[in-house]
Design a protein around this motif. Structure first.
Motif, short mmCIF file in Angstrom:
data_model
loop_
_atom_site.label_atom_id
_atom_site.label_comp_id
_atom_site.label_asym_id
_atom_site.label_seq_id
_atom_site.Cartn_x
_atom_site.Cartn_y
_atom_site.Cartn_z
N ALA A 38 0.83 -1.21 0.00
CA ALA A 38 0.00 0.00 0.00
C ALA A 38 0.86 1.25 0.00
O ALA A 38 0.48 2.29 -0.58
N ASN A 39 2.04 1.15 0.61
CA ASN A 39 2.95 2.29 0.65
C ASN A 39 3.61 2.58 -0.70
O ASN A 39 4.28 3.61 -0.85
N ARG A 40 3.43 1.66 -1.66
CA ARG A 40 3.99 1.89 -3.00
C ARG A 40 2.93 2.44 -3.95
O ARG A 40 3.16 2.50 -5.17
N ASP A 41 1.80 2.85 -3.42
CA ASP A 41 0.68 3.31 -4.24
C ASP A 41 1.09 4.45 -5.18
O ASP A 41 0.81 4.40 -6.39
N ALA A 42 1.73 5.48 -4.66
CA ALA A 42 2.08 6.64 -5.48
C ALA A 42 3.05 6.25 -6.60
O ALA A 42 2.91 6.71 -7.74
N GLU A 43 4.03 5.41 -6.28
CA GLU A 43 4.99 4.96 -7.30
C GLU A 43 4.28 4.18 -8.40
O GLU A 43 4.57 4.34 -9.59
N ALA A 44 3.35 3.30 -7.98
CA ALA A 44 2.64 2.49 -8.96
C ALA A 44 1.80 3.37 -9.88
O ALA A 44 1.74 3.15 -11.10
N LYS A 45 1.14 4.35 -9.31
CA LYS A 45 0.33 5.26 -10.14
C LYS A 45 1.21 6.03 -11.11
O LYS A 45 0.85 6.24 -12.27
N ASP B 1 -8.29 -9.33 5.92
CA ASP B 1 -9.30 -8.31 5.71
C ASP B 1 -9.26 -7.17 6.72
O ASP B 1 -9.77 -6.09 6.44
N VAL B 2 -8.68 -7.41 7.88
CA VAL B 2 -8.59 -6.29 8.83
C VAL B 2 -7.77 -5.16 8.23
O VAL B 2 -7.90 -4.00 8.63
N PHE B 3 -6.92 -5.50 7.25
CA PHE B 3 -6.20 -4.45 6.52
C PHE B 3 -6.94 -4.06 5.24
O PHE B 3 -7.30 -2.90 5.04
N THR B 4 -7.22 -5.04 4.37
CA THR B 4 -7.73 -4.72 3.04
C THR B 4 -9.16 -4.18 3.05
O THR B 4 -9.48 -3.27 2.28
N ALA B 5 -10.03 -4.74 3.89
CA ALA B 5 -11.43 -4.30 3.87
C ALA B 5 -11.58 -2.85 4.31
O ALA B 5 -12.55 -2.19 3.93
N TYR B 6 -10.65 -2.36 5.08
CA TYR B 6 -10.67 -0.95 5.48
C TYR B 6 -10.47 -0.07 4.25
O TYR B 6 -11.12 0.97 4.09
N TYR B 7 -9.57 -0.50 3.34
CA TYR B 7 -9.37 0.23 2.09
C TYR B 7 -10.59 0.11 1.19
O TYR B 7 -10.99 1.07 0.53
N SER B 8 -11.19 -1.07 1.16
CA SER B 8 -12.31 -1.33 0.25
C SER B 8 -13.59 -0.65 0.68
O SER B 8 -14.40 -0.25 -0.16
N THR B 9 -13.80 -0.54 2.00
CA THR B 9 -15.10 -0.08 2.51
C THR B 9 -15.04 1.18 3.35
O THR B 9 -16.05 1.87 3.51
N PHE C 295 -2.14 0.92 -5.77
CA PHE C 295 -2.49 -0.17 -4.86
C PHE C 295 -3.99 -0.41 -4.91
O PHE C 295 -4.78 0.53 -4.78
N GLN C 296 -4.37 -1.67 -5.07
CA GLN C 296 -5.78 -2.03 -5.15
C GLN C 296 -6.06 -3.24 -4.27
O GLN C 296 -5.17 -4.07 -4.03
N THR C 297 -7.29 -3.33 -3.81
CA THR C 297 -7.79 -4.60 -3.31
C THR C 297 -8.66 -5.18 -4.42
O THR C 297 -9.07 -4.46 -5.33
#
Length: 373
Positions: A125-132, A231-239, A343-345
């Motif tokens: 998730a911390n690589r989100d800006a680089e990936a974009k 999901d305690v990590f990813t679902a927070y991003y998704s929802t 970064f995506q879920t």
């Protein structure tokens, strides 16, 4: 919504549209994915470190293979050459994600993996800006962890937009045990990291690490135990839901082991202890056992006014069959040009109904209720 039928899977256009790199192809799950991909008309380029096994498997399946180690960055970049996407299947991912994602950023290759490891989700998730900036998608958790639960979480959020609490759980019925790689990851990463919950948006250790609750997967309530799931990590991003817990139905013996390991977590940071525990890794399930196993997923959301929504998914064996079908469904999305950068879920990238594109998966949703207590 379009189902992923055999007829559609076998109607693929050019070789370039169906080719992807499959790293870790000789592992237990990697090989299963390779076989399913070829069966469904895709053209995986098998990759990994074991030259002998790769050559044998590639010859059997009639596909290309590439041999490279993740300790050699130039060779990783060469191995990714001419590929739109890599499906990374070599875990534990805490040891393997970084060189692969670095090479993907350098080569402009979309990155998918099968991890369920929260530290890996955090790092990616911390690589989100680089990936974009590079125009590539980073999508970890493209297997059973976390496609079904992530999609169910978003479905429930859409049913109850005011939700502030989310609980997810799964139950396996049948003789298939977890694949050996998943077992090793449990001892190497997941158990030492410990159970986490999300409280007010923050990850933390629960006050009761072996907390239980009764959950109805469709045939009446059974006891489920708080479980170290992604999901305690990813679902927070998704929802955006700030309070999340994950559960699984485990045996009484496993529940006692989880309680013991929670108390011994500082010792699990020692490699000698983890290596000892990994001696208990069992062989993976046979295809016959996989065919006799089904998986149920449950989710519940609740808001501050006591309104609740519940939904369930029912599908095939989780560790191999559901994982392979979900991962290849994601690969096909990328190959068709559907790969939102960053970064995506799974649910962020492809929506709550994405899980229903996997063969053999059904969903049931209860009418929202109001708890007046």
């Amino acid at each position: 919504m379009t189902k992923w039928t055999s007829e559609e899977l076998n109607k693929i256009g050019t070789a370039e549209e169906s080719t992807f790199l499959l790293y870790g192809a000789t592992g237990f799950v990697g090989e299963a994915i390779a076989r399913l991909a070829v069966e469904k008309g895709l053209k995986p380029i098998l990759a990994g470190r074991d030259a002998v096994r790769l050559e044998e498997l590639a010859a059997e399946l009639g596909v290309e293979y590439r041999v490279f180690d993740l300790l050699d960055p130039p060779k990783i970049e060469q191995g990714l050459k001419d590929n739109t996407v890599v499906l990374h299947c070599a875990g534990p991912f805490i040891h393997t994600y970084k060189p692969m994602v670095e090479a993907c950023l350098q080569t402009g290759t979309h990155y998918l993996d099968l991890t369920g490891e929260i530290p890996v989700y955090e790092a990616l998730a911390n690589r989100d800006a680089e990936a974009k900036a590079r125009g590539i998608m980073i999508l970890p958790g493209a297997g059973f962890d976390v496609v079904p639960t992530d999609c169910l979480a978003l479905h429930l959020k859409q049913r109850l937009p005011s939700a502030t609490r989310l609980a997810l759980a799964f139950k396996s019925e049948g003789p298939a045990r977890m694949p050996p790689g998943t077992q090793r990851t449990g001892f190497e990463v997941v158990i030492p990291y410990g159970v986490r919950v999300r409280r007010n948006g923050r990850l933390e250790h629960p006050k009761q690490p072996v907390k239980t609750r009764l959950i109805d997967f469709g045939r009446g309530p059974v006891q489920a135990t708080l479980y170290p799931w992604g999901d305690v990590f990813t679902a927070y991003y998704s929802t955006g839901i700030p309070n999340i817990e994950d559960y699984s139905v485990v045996s009484e013996a496993t529940r006692k082991q989880l309680a013991t390991l929670a108390n011994l977590r500082p010792l699990l940071k020692l490699s000698i202890v983890r290596n000892f525990l990994k001696r208990g890794v069992k062989p993976g399930p046979t295809p016959e056992k996989q065919a006799r196993t089904v998986t149920h997923v449950w989710g519940e959301v609740e808001d501050d006014q006591g309104r609740k929504a519940v939904a369930r998914l029912h599908g095939p064996e989780a560790g191999v069959v559901w994982t392979a079908r979900a991962a290849l469904a994601a690969v096909r999305k990328v190959l068709s040009g559907n790969a939102p950068p960053g970064f995506q879920t799974p649910a962020m990238a492809y929506g709550a109904d994405f899980v229903l594109e996997c063969e053999g998966v059904t969903r049931e949703t209860e009418a929202p209720s109001f708890n007046s207590a």
